[in-house]
Design a protein around this motif. Structure first.
Motif, short mmCIF file in Angstrom:
data_model
loop_
_atom_site.label_atom_id
_atom_site.label_comp_id
_atom_site.label_asym_id
_atom_site.label_seq_id
_atom_site.Cartn_x
_atom_site.Cartn_y
_atom_site.Cartn_z
N VAL A 29 0.84 -1.20 0.00
CA VAL A 29 0.00 0.00 0.00
C VAL A 29 0.88 1.25 0.00
CG1 VAL A 29 -1.70 1.32 1.33
CG2 VAL A 29 -1.97 -1.16 1.07
N MET A 30 1.92 1.24 0.81
CA MET A 30 2.83 2.38 0.87
C MET A 30 3.51 2.60 -0.49
SD MET A 30 4.29 4.51 3.16
CE MET A 30 5.80 5.34 3.54
N ALA A 31 3.88 1.51 -1.16
CA ALA A 31 4.51 1.62 -2.48
C ALA A 31 3.54 2.25 -3.49
CB ALA A 31 4.98 0.26 -2.96
N ILE A 32 2.28 1.83 -3.46
CA ILE A 32 1.28 2.42 -4.36
C ILE A 32 1.17 3.92 -4.12
CG2 ILE A 32 -1.21 2.53 -4.85
CD1 ILE A 32 -1.26 -0.53 -4.36
N LEU A 33 1.14 4.31 -2.85
CA LEU A 33 1.03 5.74 -2.52
C LEU A 33 2.28 6.51 -2.96
CD1 LEU A 33 -0.66 5.44 0.98
CD2 LEU A 33 -1.74 5.93 -1.22
N LEU A 85 12.09 5.62 -1.03
CA LEU A 85 11.37 4.95 0.06
C LEU A 85 10.96 3.53 -0.33
CD1 LEU A 85 9.06 7.82 1.35
CD2 LEU A 85 11.09 6.88 2.44
N VAL A 86 10.54 3.35 -1.57
CA VAL A 86 10.18 2.01 -2.03
C VAL A 86 11.41 1.11 -2.02
CG1 VAL A 86 9.27 0.69 -3.98
CG2 VAL A 86 8.26 2.90 -3.40
N LYS A 87 12.53 1.65 -2.46
CA LYS A 87 13.78 0.88 -2.44
C LYS A 87 14.13 0.45 -1.03
CE LYS A 87 18.49 1.16 -1.92
NZ LYS A 87 19.04 1.27 -0.57
N VAL A 88 14.01 1.37 -0.06
CA VAL A 88 14.33 1.07 1.33
C VAL A 88 13.39 -0.02 1.87
CG1 VAL A 88 14.26 2.04 3.68
CG2 VAL A 88 15.42 3.27 1.85
N MET A 89 12.12 0.08 1.54
CA MET A 89 11.14 -0.89 2.06
C MET A 89 11.37 -2.28 1.50
SD MET A 89 7.51 1.14 2.25
CE MET A 89 7.38 1.30 0.48
#
Length: 141
Positions: A29-33, A85-89
Protein backbone atom coordinates in the motif's frame (compact mmCIF):
# COMPACT_ATOMS: atom_id res chain seq x y z
CA UNK A 1 1.79 6.25 13.15
CA UNK A 2 1.25 2.64 12.14
CA UNK A 3 4.92 1.81 12.65
CA UNK A 4 5.22 3.73 15.92
CA UNK A 5 4.83 1.92 19.21
CA UNK A 6 5.71 2.32 22.88
CA UNK A 7 9.22 3.76 23.07
CA UNK A 8 9.73 3.97 19.28
CA UNK A 9 8.68 6.63 16.84
CA UNK A 10 9.06 5.87 13.13
CA UNK A 11 10.44 9.24 12.04
CA UNK A 12 13.38 8.42 9.77
CA UNK A 13 13.62 6.76 6.39
CA UNK A 14 15.77 4.05 7.98
CA UNK A 15 12.77 3.09 10.11
CA UNK A 16 11.12 1.75 6.93
CA UNK A 17 13.97 -0.64 6.13
CA UNK A 18 12.70 -4.10 5.31
CA UNK A 19 9.04 -3.20 5.74
CA UNK A 20 8.15 -5.65 2.97
CA UNK A 21 9.50 -8.51 5.09
CA UNK A 22 7.71 -7.34 8.24
CA UNK A 23 4.42 -6.60 6.53
CA UNK A 24 4.13 -7.12 2.78
CA UNK A 25 0.59 -5.71 2.72
CA UNK A 26 1.50 -2.38 4.34
CA UNK A 27 4.62 -2.10 2.20
CA UNK A 28 2.51 -2.69 -0.92
CA UNK A 29 0.00 0.00 0.00
CA UNK A 30 2.83 2.38 0.87
CA UNK A 31 4.51 1.62 -2.48
CA UNK A 32 1.28 2.42 -4.36
CA UNK A 33 1.03 5.74 -2.52
CA UNK A 34 4.67 6.57 -3.24
CA UNK A 35 4.21 5.71 -6.93
CA UNK A 36 1.22 8.06 -6.98
CA UNK A 37 3.17 10.89 -5.37
CA UNK A 38 5.97 10.32 -7.89
CA UNK A 39 3.38 10.56 -10.68
CA UNK A 40 3.76 7.08 -12.13
CA UNK A 41 0.92 5.46 -14.08
CA UNK A 42 -1.61 3.93 -13.41
CA UNK A 43 -2.10 5.97 -10.25
CA UNK A 44 -4.21 9.06 -9.69
CA UNK A 45 -1.01 11.05 -9.06
CA UNK A 46 0.03 10.49 -12.66
CA UNK A 47 -3.34 11.56 -13.98
CA UNK A 48 -3.36 14.67 -11.78
CA UNK A 49 0.09 15.77 -12.94
CA UNK A 50 -0.76 14.95 -16.54
CA UNK A 51 -4.00 16.96 -16.39
CA UNK A 52 -2.31 20.03 -14.95
CA UNK A 53 0.54 19.91 -17.45
CA UNK A 54 -1.87 19.35 -20.33
CA UNK A 55 -3.92 22.38 -19.28
CA UNK A 56 -0.77 24.49 -19.18
CA UNK A 57 0.59 23.31 -22.54
CA UNK A 58 -2.67 23.77 -24.50
CA UNK A 59 -2.57 27.50 -23.73
CA UNK A 60 0.33 27.67 -26.19
CA UNK A 61 1.88 30.54 -24.21
CA UNK A 62 5.67 30.32 -24.22
CA UNK A 63 6.02 31.28 -20.56
CA UNK A 64 3.55 28.60 -19.51
CA UNK A 65 5.28 25.95 -21.61
CA UNK A 66 8.58 26.83 -19.92
CA UNK A 67 6.75 26.47 -16.60
CA UNK A 68 5.47 23.03 -17.67
CA UNK A 69 8.98 21.91 -18.61
CA UNK A 70 10.28 23.10 -15.24
CA UNK A 71 7.44 21.24 -13.51
CA UNK A 72 8.41 18.02 -15.29
CA UNK A 73 12.05 18.44 -14.29
CA UNK A 74 11.14 19.09 -10.66
CA UNK A 75 8.72 16.16 -10.74
CA UNK A 76 11.55 13.90 -11.88
CA UNK A 77 13.75 15.17 -9.07
CA UNK A 78 10.94 14.57 -6.57
CA UNK A 79 10.36 11.06 -7.92
CA UNK A 80 13.86 10.11 -6.76
CA UNK A 81 12.88 10.76 -3.15
CA UNK A 82 9.56 8.90 -3.37
CA UNK A 83 11.07 5.89 -5.13
CA UNK A 84 13.92 5.84 -2.62
CA UNK A 85 11.37 4.95 0.06
CA UNK A 86 10.18 2.01 -2.03
CA UNK A 87 13.78 0.88 -2.44
CA UNK A 88 14.33 1.07 1.33
CA UNK A 89 11.14 -0.89 2.06
CA UNK A 90 11.87 -3.68 -0.41
CA UNK A 91 15.63 -4.00 -0.76
CA UNK A 92 17.22 -2.99 2.55
CA UNK A 93 17.62 -5.33 5.49
CA UNK A 94 15.18 -4.64 8.32
CA UNK A 95 16.57 -2.99 11.42
CA UNK A 96 13.55 -3.96 13.50
CA UNK A 97 11.85 -7.34 13.24
CA UNK A 98 8.93 -6.60 15.56
CA UNK A 99 5.62 -7.50 13.96
CA UNK A 100 3.30 -4.69 12.94
CA UNK A 101 0.04 -4.98 14.83
CA UNK A 102 -2.95 -2.96 13.69
CA UNK A 103 -6.70 -3.30 13.92
CA UNK A 104 -8.77 -4.60 11.04
CA UNK A 105 -10.23 -1.11 10.64
CA UNK A 106 -6.78 0.36 9.99
CA UNK A 107 -5.93 -2.39 7.51
CA UNK A 108 -9.26 -1.88 5.74
CA UNK A 109 -8.90 1.90 5.52
CA UNK A 110 -5.33 1.68 4.22
CA UNK A 111 -6.40 -0.93 1.67
CA UNK A 112 -9.32 1.21 0.49
CA UNK A 113 -7.00 4.20 0.18
CA UNK A 114 -4.52 2.25 -1.95
CA UNK A 115 -7.33 0.85 -4.09
CA UNK A 116 -8.80 4.33 -4.59
CA UNK A 117 -5.43 5.66 -5.74
CA UNK A 118 -5.29 2.91 -8.37
CA UNK A 119 -8.95 3.04 -9.42
CA UNK A 120 -9.04 6.83 -9.79
CA UNK A 121 -5.86 6.56 -11.85
CA UNK A 122 -7.38 3.93 -14.14
CA UNK A 123 -10.83 5.54 -14.33
CA UNK A 124 -10.37 9.27 -13.66
CA UNK A 125 -13.54 10.45 -15.41
CA UNK A 126 -15.80 10.45 -12.35
CA UNK A 127 -13.29 12.26 -10.18
CA UNK A 128 -12.60 14.83 -12.88
CA UNK A 129 -16.34 15.44 -13.32
CA UNK A 130 -16.63 16.14 -9.58
CA UNK A 131 -13.67 18.54 -9.76
CA UNK A 132 -15.09 20.40 -12.77
CA UNK A 133 -18.46 20.67 -11.04
CA UNK A 134 -16.86 22.00 -7.83
CA UNK A 135 -14.78 24.55 -9.75
CA UNK A 136 -17.85 25.68 -11.70
CA UNK A 137 -19.83 26.21 -8.50
CA UNK A 138 -16.93 28.05 -6.85
CA UNK A 139 -16.58 30.42 -9.81
CA UNK A 140 -20.30 31.24 -9.98
CA UNK A 141 -20.66 32.17 -6.32
Amino acid sequence: MLLSRQGFEAENIDDLKGLSRRSPWYAGVMAILMFSLAGLPPTVGFYAKFSVLQAIVVTNVTGYIVLAVAAVVFSLIGAFYYLRLVKVMYFDEPVDTAPIVASNEVKTLLSLNGAAVLLFGLFPGGLMALCVNAIGKALTT
